[in-house]
Scaffold this active site. Sequence first.
Site, PDB file in Angstrom:
ATOM      1  N   TRP A 135       0.943  -1.007   0.145  1.00 45.04           N
ATOM      2  CA  TRP A 135      -0.549  -0.352  -0.034  1.00 45.04           C
ATOM      3  C   TRP A 135       0.855   1.266   0.025  1.00 45.04           C
ATOM      4  O   TRP A 135       0.432   2.164  -1.050  1.00 45.04           O
ATOM      5  CB  TRP A 135      -0.899   0.053   1.394  1.00 45.04           C
ATOM      6  CG  TRP A 135      -1.733   1.146   1.030  1.00 45.04           C
ATOM      7  CD1 TRP A 135      -2.629   1.505   0.762  1.00 45.04           C
ATOM      8  CD2 TRP A 135      -1.582   2.776   1.778  1.00 45.04           C
ATOM      9  NE1 TRP A 135      -3.311   2.895   0.954  1.00 45.04           N
ATOM     10  CE2 TRP A 135      -2.276   3.501   1.920  1.00 45.04           C
ATOM     11  CE3 TRP A 135      -0.240   2.871   3.222  1.00 45.04           C
ATOM     12  CZ2 TRP A 135      -3.082   4.477   2.720  1.00 45.04           C
ATOM     13  CZ3 TRP A 135      -0.101   3.708   3.179  1.00 45.04           C
ATOM     14  CH2 TRP A 135      -1.369   5.108   3.023  1.00 45.04           C
ATOM     15  N   GLY A 154      -5.555  -2.639  -0.994  1.00 45.82           N
ATOM     16  CA  GLY A 154      -4.889  -2.724   0.141  1.00 45.82           C
ATOM     17  C   GLY A 154      -5.562  -0.970   0.787  1.00 45.82           C
ATOM     18  O   GLY A 154      -5.795  -1.214   2.297  1.00 45.82           O
ATOM     19  N   ASP A 155      -6.353  -0.087   0.127  1.00 46.33           N
ATOM     20  CA  ASP A 155      -6.954   1.183   1.157  1.00 46.33           C
ATOM     21  C   ASP A 155      -7.895   0.909   1.226  1.00 46.33           C
ATOM     22  O   ASP A 155      -8.871   1.059   0.343  1.00 46.33           O
ATOM     23  CB  ASP A 155      -6.563   1.900  -0.355  1.00 46.33           C
ATOM     24  CG  ASP A 155      -6.605   3.461   0.384  1.00 46.33           C
ATOM     25  OD1 ASP A 155      -8.311   4.036   0.901  1.00 46.33           O
ATOM     26  OD2 ASP A 155      -5.810   3.984   0.615  1.00 46.33           O
ATOM     27  N   LEU A 156      -8.787   0.991   1.930  1.00 47.41           N
ATOM     28  CA  LEU A 156     -10.138   0.280   2.629  1.00 47.41           C
ATOM     29  C   LEU A 156     -10.618   1.319   2.367  1.00 47.41           C
ATOM     30  O   LEU A 156     -11.591   1.590   2.121  1.00 47.41           O
ATOM     31  CB  LEU A 156      -9.719   1.012   4.386  1.00 47.41           C
ATOM     32  CG  LEU A 156     -10.887   0.347   5.291  1.00 47.41           C
ATOM     33  CD1 LEU A 156     -12.187  -0.993   4.659  1.00 47.41           C
ATOM     34  CD2 LEU A 156     -11.320   0.583   6.487  1.00 47.41           C
TER      35      LEU A 156
END
Length: 201
Positions: A135, A154-156
């Site tokens: 990320w 991977g970035d919420l």
Amino acid sequence: MDYYKYGKTELEYLRSKCDKMAKAIDRIGMIERSILPHPFQALISSIISQQISTKAAKTVKDRLNNLIGTVSAENILNASHESIQACGMSNRKVNYIRGIAEAAQSGLINFDKLDELSNEEIIEKLTVLNGVGVWTAEMLLIFSLTRPDIISYGDLAIRNGIMKMYNLDRLSKKEFDVYRKRFSPYNTVASLYFWVIAKEA
């Protein structure tokens, strides 16, 4: 301050791929996201910002600038571990930052020539460093090297933005890849809009 540059070409492409994205673009308008053009400084900034608020990160960065001046490998390594930690960083973060500086100084990673490599090669090189995951490397590709086709599973917040736009309860990697393929080769601009959408009430 420099911002991520995009315009008519990217917007028309994204609009053509999805009515929901077209409506989001029209509603939100142009997005200004600042970039740090020098990859070494951008990576140090990213490590400092991990797991703390934007305000706290700015305080730490200001203290580090006051301590060492220009954020360079040489200046970081010339400062003591304790003095850097006193800027407001954990022992672990100081080790990460000094490790990155050592990699730059030794030539293990030539930050000035990173842009000559592919996205995959850059991620592979950077994730060898302690404290740098996929990320973090992907964010460097966006906010320093301004690569046009980056969207991070991977970035919420990006995942939340996609789920919000498409009314989804969950988002598997396989489903995510459908959207990634849809908006390629301009996934970075799509990411900018998903970040804004995720924050909307």
